[in-house]
Motif scaffolding. Sequence first.
Motif, PDB file in Angstrom:
ATOM      1  N   LEU A 127       0.823  -1.581   0.142  1.00  0.00           N
ATOM      2  CA  LEU A 127      -0.249  -0.259   0.170  1.00  0.00           C
ATOM      3  C   LEU A 127       1.259   1.153   0.296  1.00  0.00           C
ATOM      4  CD1 LEU A 127      -2.804  -1.047   2.723  1.00  0.00           C
ATOM      5  CD2 LEU A 127      -3.030  -1.109   0.567  1.00  0.00           C
ATOM      6  N   PRO A 128       0.111   2.676  -0.412  1.00  0.00           N
ATOM      7  CA  PRO A 128       0.733   3.446  -0.174  1.00  0.00           C
ATOM      8  C   PRO A 128       1.063   4.208   0.929  1.00  0.00           C
ATOM      9  CG  PRO A 128      -1.070   3.895  -1.643  1.00  0.00           C
ATOM     10  CD  PRO A 128      -1.055   2.722  -1.413  1.00  0.00           C
ATOM     11  N   ARG A 129       2.458   4.448   1.485  1.00  0.00           N
ATOM     12  CA  ARG A 129       3.204   4.748   2.872  1.00  0.00           C
ATOM     13  C   ARG A 129       2.810   3.748   3.952  1.00  0.00           C
ATOM     14  NH1 ARG A 129       4.808  10.150   2.847  1.00  0.00           N
ATOM     15  NH2 ARG A 129       5.923   9.463   4.179  1.00  0.00           N
ATOM     16  N   ALA A 130       3.037   2.198   3.167  1.00  0.00           N
ATOM     17  CA  ALA A 130       3.221   1.187   4.088  1.00  0.00           C
ATOM     18  C   ALA A 130       4.077   1.541   6.038  1.00  0.00           C
ATOM     19  CB  ALA A 130       4.777  -0.053   3.388  1.00  0.00           C
ATOM     20  N   GLU A 131       5.217   2.087   5.431  1.00  0.00           N
ATOM     21  CA  GLU A 131       4.992   3.055   7.362  1.00  0.00           C
ATOM     22  C   GLU A 131       4.533   2.926   7.856  1.00  0.00           C
ATOM     23  OE1 GLU A 131       6.096   6.650   4.603  1.00  0.00           O
ATOM     24  OE2 GLU A 131       6.505   4.556   4.587  1.00  0.00           O
ATOM     25  N   TYR A 132       3.243   4.059   7.172  1.00  0.00           N
ATOM     26  CA  TYR A 132       1.790   4.320   7.754  1.00  0.00           C
ATOM     27  C   TYR A 132       1.979   3.197   9.459  1.00  0.00           C
ATOM     28  CZ  TYR A 132       1.871   8.698   6.678  1.00  0.00           C
ATOM     29  OH  TYR A 132       2.284  10.316   6.090  1.00  0.00           O
ATOM     30  N   ALA A 133       1.894   1.781   8.508  1.00  0.00           N
ATOM     31  CA  ALA A 133       0.578   0.921   9.314  1.00  0.00           C
ATOM     32  C   ALA A 133       1.917   0.287  10.647  1.00  0.00           C
ATOM     33  CB  ALA A 133       1.284   0.064   7.957  1.00  0.00           C
ATOM     34  N   SER A 134       3.642   0.785  10.394  1.00  0.00           N
ATOM     35  CA  SER A 134       4.106  -0.062  11.570  1.00  0.00           C
ATOM     36  C   SER A 134       4.163   1.415  11.777  1.00  0.00           C
ATOM     37  CB  SER A 134       5.525   0.288  10.661  1.00  0.00           C
ATOM     38  OG  SER A 134       5.690  -0.988   9.810  1.00  0.00           O
ATOM     39  N   VAL A 135       4.545   1.999  12.228  1.00  0.00           N
ATOM     40  CA  VAL A 135       4.078   3.268  13.286  1.00  0.00           C
ATOM     41  C   VAL A 135       2.738   3.067  13.902  1.00  0.00           C
ATOM     42  CG1 VAL A 135       4.093   5.753  13.463  1.00  0.00           C
ATOM     43  CG2 VAL A 135       5.233   5.076  12.225  1.00  0.00           C
ATOM     44  N   ALA A 136       2.177   3.267  13.070  1.00  0.00           N
ATOM     45  CA  ALA A 136      -0.039   3.136  13.655  1.00  0.00           C
ATOM     46  C   ALA A 136       0.124   1.747  14.673  1.00  0.00           C
ATOM     47  CB  ALA A 136      -0.726   3.111  13.203  1.00  0.00           C
ATOM     48  N   ALA A 137       1.031   0.915  14.023  1.00  0.00           N
ATOM     49  CA  ALA A 137       0.915  -0.466  14.818  1.00  0.00           C
ATOM     50  C   ALA A 137       1.561  -0.604  16.572  1.00  0.00           C
ATOM     51  CB  ALA A 137       2.151  -0.983  14.597  1.00  0.00           C
ATOM     52  N   SER A 138       2.407   1.331  16.291  1.00  0.00           N
ATOM     53  CA  SER A 138       3.012   0.770  17.351  1.00  0.00           C
ATOM     54  C   SER A 138       2.035   0.782  18.936  1.00  0.00           C
ATOM     55  CB  SER A 138       4.133   2.124  17.625  1.00  0.00           C
ATOM     56  OG  SER A 138       3.451   3.701  17.622  1.00  0.00           O
ATOM     57  N   LEU A 139       1.021   2.142  18.587  1.00  0.00           N
ATOM     58  CA  LEU A 139      -0.137   2.379  19.279  1.00  0.00           C
ATOM     59  C   LEU A 139      -0.351   0.642  20.616  1.00  0.00           C
ATOM     60  CD1 LEU A 139      -1.955   4.718  20.645  1.00  0.00           C
ATOM     61  CD2 LEU A 139      -3.736   3.106  18.265  1.00  0.00           C
ATOM     62  N   PHE A 140       0.441  -0.197  19.853  1.00  0.00           N
ATOM     63  CA  PHE A 140      -0.087  -1.201  20.877  1.00  0.00           C
ATOM     64  C   PHE A 140      -0.131  -1.420  22.184  1.00  0.00           C
ATOM     65  CE2 PHE A 140       3.988  -2.632  19.442  1.00  0.00           C
ATOM     66  CZ  PHE A 140       4.288  -3.524  20.640  1.00  0.00           C
ATOM     67  N   GLY A 141       1.134  -0.479  22.728  1.00  0.00           N
ATOM     68  CA  GLY A 141       1.683  -0.654  23.723  1.00  0.00           C
ATOM     69  C   GLY A 141       1.707   0.740  25.004  1.00  0.00           C
ATOM     70  N   VAL A 142       0.507   1.184  23.997  1.00  0.00           N
ATOM     71  CA  VAL A 142      -0.116   2.056  25.177  1.00  0.00           C
ATOM     72  C   VAL A 142      -1.454   1.650  25.360  1.00  0.00           C
ATOM     73  CG1 VAL A 142      -1.323   4.162  25.022  1.00  0.00           C
ATOM     74  CG2 VAL A 142       1.118   4.391  24.619  1.00  0.00           C
ATOM     75  N   LEU A 143      -2.006   1.030  23.917  1.00  0.00           N
ATOM     76  CA  LEU A 143      -3.511   0.349  24.596  1.00  0.00           C
ATOM     77  C   LEU A 143      -3.187  -1.277  25.850  1.00  0.00           C
ATOM     78  CD1 LEU A 143      -4.968   0.248  20.773  1.00  0.00           C
ATOM     79  CD2 LEU A 143      -5.383   1.703  22.119  1.00  0.00           C
ATOM     80  N   THR A 144      -2.303  -1.420  25.548  1.00  0.00           N
ATOM     81  CA  THR A 144      -2.168  -2.435  26.158  1.00  0.00           C
ATOM     82  C   THR A 144      -2.232  -1.946  27.906  1.00  0.00           C
ATOM     83  OG1 THR A 144      -0.282  -3.272  24.693  1.00  0.00           O
ATOM     84  CG2 THR A 144      -0.500  -4.424  27.118  1.00  0.00           C
ATOM     85  N   VAL A 145      -1.391  -1.167  28.379  1.00  0.00           N
ATOM     86  CA  VAL A 145      -1.571   0.148  29.494  1.00  0.00           C
ATOM     87  C   VAL A 145      -2.725   0.345  30.040  1.00  0.00           C
ATOM     88  CG1 VAL A 145      -0.382   2.038  30.797  1.00  0.00           C
ATOM     89  CG2 VAL A 145       0.797   0.939  28.905  1.00  0.00           C
ATOM     90  N   VAL A 146      -3.921   0.797  28.831  1.00  0.00           N
ATOM     91  CA  VAL A 146      -5.169   0.804  29.160  1.00  0.00           C
ATOM     92  C   VAL A 146      -6.029  -0.452  29.809  1.00  0.00           C
ATOM     93  CG1 VAL A 146      -6.866   1.705  27.947  1.00  0.00           C
ATOM     94  CG2 VAL A 146      -4.740   3.477  27.332  1.00  0.00           C
ATOM     95  N   LEU A 147      -5.245  -0.895  29.211  1.00  0.00           N
ATOM     96  CA  LEU A 147      -5.953  -2.418  28.929  1.00  0.00           C
ATOM     97  C   LEU A 147      -5.674  -2.969  29.904  1.00  0.00           C
ATOM     98  CD1 LEU A 147      -6.303  -4.719  25.408  1.00  0.00           C
ATOM     99  CD2 LEU A 147      -7.928  -3.149  26.185  1.00  0.00           C
ATOM    100  N   ALA A 148      -4.601  -2.715  30.503  1.00  0.00           N
ATOM    101  CA  ALA A 148      -3.874  -3.681  31.756  1.00  0.00           C
ATOM    102  C   ALA A 148      -4.765  -2.996  33.267  1.00  0.00           C
ATOM    103  CB  ALA A 148      -2.277  -3.625  31.958  1.00  0.00           C
ATOM    104  N   ALA A 149      -4.947  -1.684  32.699  1.00  0.00           N
ATOM    105  CA  ALA A 149      -5.534  -0.658  33.770  1.00  0.00           C
ATOM    106  C   ALA A 149      -6.766  -1.264  34.165  1.00  0.00           C
ATOM    107  CB  ALA A 149      -5.261   0.935  33.702  1.00  0.00           C
TER     108      ALA A 149
END
Length: 290
Positions: A234-256
Amino acid sequence: MLALSFGLTAALVWAGHDLLARKLTQGAMLLPIMLVVFGAGSLALAPVALALGDWTAMTNGAISVALAYGLAYALAGGALYRAFSLAPVRLVSPVIGAFPMLSLVIAAAQGQPVTAGDWISVVAIVLGIAIVATASREDGPEGYAAPAAVAMGWAGLSAAGFAMSFALGQEAARQGAELPVMLIGRVAALAAILGIALLRRARLAPAPGQAWLLVLMGAFDALALGLVTAAGQLPRAEYASVAASLFGVLTVVLAAWILRERVRPLQWLGVLTVFSGIGGLGLQSLAQGG
């Protein structure tokens, strides 16, 4: 914009995976866990990849890159599970999620255009992750199986492995086809983990009662990694890698929410900062017609 959507979906799926990882790795042997997770992911992917994958597009070069991609992912996954076994989610997840800067550096090295706006958005993401990590330094020793610095070292190794594996996976998909690349990569990762387990004569069976949860983790992992890998076309494929980094913060939210891990107001500020960076990437993607 589609690449960003793939990455955000992957982040949500990986957050569920990581929550289970934190729960199941505490005090457990990691190699049996990894074998079941990687094996389940491979089995879930195999029928789809074999039936629908364009195997004729897989050149020797694409196969070689796909194998390297799998080995990098085995390193990233192993370091992730080790980090989760040593420290609370609020410490290690933000560090693991700090790979987007590396992803954009790799994209720039590949000759892909990276704008100032890209860097500003990624800096916001990394800054938010840093806020969460820094605030966690005030934690007490409870919940830690090793010094925080050791856990953060494993988390940093996992972040580097993820950045490299995403870049290799997307490159292999460009040279070949997504589904074959994903299956070859997962089988390579599984083979690497199995080889280590055999050399160490480690127990291969997981703890009683864990098998179905580990299979679920494997399915989550395969789906999330598949989304990021598929974005390579897809165009701007690196956006997928960058957006996927959100998992770290979402995990914090779910753990809380689910594990009742305490998150300080300063850490929530970091969460909002990360969301701001992701929103900035989305606006730039729309403006560029991605």
